[in-house]
Write a protein that holds these residues in place. Structure first.
Motif, PDB file in Angstrom:
ATOM      1  N   GLY A 163     -41.650 -62.045  54.989  1.00 19.76           N
ATOM      2  CA  GLY A 163     -42.186 -63.398  54.857  1.00 19.76           C
ATOM      3  C   GLY A 163     -41.085 -64.438  54.782  1.00 19.76           C
ATOM      4  O   GLY A 163     -40.117 -64.286  54.036  1.00 19.76           O
ATOM      5  N   SER A 164     -41.240 -65.517  55.536  1.00 19.45           N
ATOM      6  CA  SER A 164     -40.197 -66.537  55.591  1.00 19.45           C
ATOM      7  C   SER A 164     -40.096 -67.340  54.303  1.00 19.45           C
ATOM      8  O   SER A 164     -39.109 -68.048  54.088  1.00 19.45           O
ATOM      9  N   ASN A 165     -41.091 -67.233  53.418  1.00 19.77           N
ATOM     10  CA  ASN A 165     -41.054 -67.950  52.144  1.00 19.77           C
ATOM     11  C   ASN A 165     -40.500 -67.098  51.012  1.00 19.77           C
ATOM     12  O   ASN A 165     -40.581 -67.482  49.846  1.00 19.77           O
ATOM     13  N   LEU A 167     -41.590 -64.216  50.036  1.00 23.10           N
ATOM     14  CA  LEU A 167     -42.615 -63.277  49.604  1.00 23.10           C
ATOM     15  C   LEU A 167     -42.927 -62.307  50.739  1.00 23.10           C
ATOM     16  O   LEU A 167     -42.700 -62.618  51.916  1.00 23.10           O
ATOM     17  N   PRO A 168     -43.464 -61.136  50.427  1.00 22.79           N
ATOM     18  CA  PRO A 168     -43.932 -60.281  51.515  1.00 22.79           C
ATOM     19  C   PRO A 168     -44.969 -61.025  52.342  1.00 22.79           C
ATOM     20  O   PRO A 168     -45.808 -61.762  51.808  1.00 22.79           O
ATOM     21  N   ALA A 169     -44.884 -60.883  53.645  1.00 24.16           N
ATOM     22  CA  ALA A 169     -45.916 -61.473  54.493  1.00 24.16           C
ATOM     23  C   ALA A 169     -47.266 -60.861  54.130  1.00 24.16           C
ATOM     24  O   ALA A 169     -47.337 -59.719  53.666  1.00 24.16           O
ATOM     25  N   ARG A 170     -48.319 -61.609  54.314  1.00 28.75           N
ATOM     26  CA  ARG A 170     -49.642 -61.061  54.042  1.00 28.75           C
ATOM     27  C   ARG A 170     -49.863 -59.828  54.934  1.00 28.75           C
ATOM     28  O   ARG A 170     -49.714 -59.888  56.152  1.00 28.75           O
ATOM     29  N   GLY A 171     -50.190 -58.715  54.312  1.00 24.78           N
ATOM     30  CA  GLY A 171     -50.389 -57.478  55.052  1.00 24.78           C
ATOM     31  C   GLY A 171     -49.147 -56.623  55.178  1.00 24.78           C
ATOM     32  O   GLY A 171     -49.222 -55.488  55.655  1.00 24.78           O
TER      33      GLY A 171
END
Length: 454
Positions: A163-165, A167-171
């Motif tokens: 995830g670019s933020n 956090l883990p990307a959703r999924g």
């Protein structure tokens, strides 16, 4: 406490073993707790990768003295070892054939550290009691007491998510069976997983570049292999280096070769790709960017760097920079927004000590938090200074003994490269380079490429 001071050293990588060697030389009692079944467990995960720095920059002085007493012959100083060679010729003999064999305890995973009888909130008398180090081994949970703790547990097993933020990307967690991190051995050990498949690689550092080049080589041998480069930024040329003008000839050659692969279409490029979601559809991963653009792939390799696991320090009073997650005195010196490999000066106990928790030190890659500019020899200097400080030799602790060539030592790793165990800007990389500039600003002002780390 009186008598010989006991130091708990968490991690038996290069810097942890060096810390133990320096501790023995100081008359201290080191106890090295290594989570893996063997010393250098993290390096074994990337042992197929060649380091950028030659042997002369990868061997600690105190460790070399211990090895010399066994009749050890040092490797040729100008040769660039692989991770496997680093283990076989240096780290394994150091851990098993010298006095360190009595103090290195493998399969001892540290789970928490506190003060004996004190929780985090209790202040009065705190510094006068020893640390309690909890760990798990084959016999279950146990604990030891120590006068000081050096946490050199590294960051390898805490990779940054897709995830670019941050956090883990959703999924991402749901589809982890088709996601790998850092730099898997796509040509050999994990060939069966990637041959004949579409593989997307996320990242802009040289772990990403090295993996993409290996995938392109795999495509020559295994029909149907397709590499996709997912780049968060918009300018892929930043990853190509300085070409023929690069002061690092091998890096320039690699950059030009990689650029040629991209321009030829053998590596498909997707720029401005900020991953927000990973889904599954028809047996493939659907990697979704914030713009809504979607890339279909069989496998995803995330090469976006690492972060420290701070959970075992949760009952200690640790002051860390909120952004870099490095000790507050060190963070301004290594902030990747301001510094590159050539502008981080040597440092030691003063910057790494915890004012509210005397006797606790973060060292090695873990001390750099999320900054990727770590240099293995810098880690050796850290623990030399720290052990001097613990032994009460404040003059030696304050003295800078790190000696590098005029230009410094660099790897080809960028700001998102893999675990930094040798060289700056991210550690091991797919092939060797020589030394890099000591000062990016000066090099660029002179019209040269600079370190390429900023």
């Amino acid at each position: 406490m009186t008598g010989v001071k006991t130091i708990a050293i968490i991690g038996a990588g290069p810097v942890g073993l060096a810390a133990a060697a320096h501790a023995l030389a100081r008359g201290l009692l080191p106890v090295v707790l290594e989570a893996g079944p063997e010393a250098a467990h993290a390096i074994r995960q990337w042992q197929h990768v060649q380091l950028f720095s030659p042997w002369k920059y990868n061997i600690d002085t105190a460790a070399a003295r211990l090895l010399s007493a066994t009749g050890w012959t040092p490797p040729a100083p100008e040769v660039y070892p692989t991770g496997r060679e680093l283990i076989e010729a240096y780290l394994a003999p150091l851990a098993t054939r010298t006095a360190l064999r009595e103090v290195v305890h493998t399969s001892h995973r540290v789970t928490a550290i506190s003060r004996v009888g004190f929780d985090k909130a209790k202040s009065k008398g705190r510094a006068a009691v020893p640390f309690e180090v909890r760990y798990r081994n084959g016999d279950g949970e146990a604990a030891m007491q120590a006068d000081a703790v050096i946490d050199v547990s590294g960051t390898w097993f805490s990779p940054n998510p897709a995830g670019s933020n941050g956090l883990p990307a959703r999924g991402e967690i749901d589809h982890r069976n088709h996601i790998a991190y850092a730099m898997p051995d796509v040509l050999n050990a994990q060939r069966g997983r990637y041959a004949g498949r579409t593989v997307a690689v996320l990242g802009s550092g040289h772990s990403a570049i090295g993996t993409l080049m290996e995938l392109a080589a795999l495509a020559e041998e295994a029909q149907g292999t397709q590499a996709i480069w997912l780049l968060r930024g918009d300018d892929p040329t930043r990853a190509f280096g300085g070409g023929s003008a690069d002061q690092l000839a091998a890096r320039g050659e690699l950059g030009m070769a990689f650029a040629a692969l991209v321009r030829s279409g053998r590596i498909r490029l997707e720029t401005g790709f900020h991953v927000t979601q990973i889904a599954g559809q028809d047996g493939q991963l659907q990697v979704v960017a914030s713009s809504g653009r979607t890339v279909s792939t069989d496998e995803l390799i995330v090469a976006t760097g690492f972060r420290p696991d701070l959970s075992l320090l949760s009952e200690l009073r640790v002051r860390l920079d909120p952004a870099i997650e490095a000790p507050v005195a060190l963070a301004p010196l290594i902030d990747p927004n301001e510094h590159s490999c050539g502008t981080v000066r040597p440092h030691g106990a003063r910057e790494l000590a915890q004012a509210d928790e005397p006797g606790l030190y973060l060292a090695g890659m873990k001390s750099y938090g999320r900054a990727p500019t770590f240099l293995m020899m810098t880690g050796y200097e850290q623990v030399r200074s720290i052990t001097a400080d613990i032994a009460g030799d404040k003059a030696a602790a304050a003295r800078v003994e790190l000696q590098l060539p005029e230009t410094g030592v660099c790897t080809r790793g960028g700001l998102e490269s893999i675990a930094a165990l040798s060289g700056c800007c991210g550690g091991p990389a797919p092939s060797r380079v020589d030394s890099c500039c000591a000062d990016d600003a000066k090099a660029k002002a002179a019209g040269r490429a600079g370190c390429g780390c900023s």
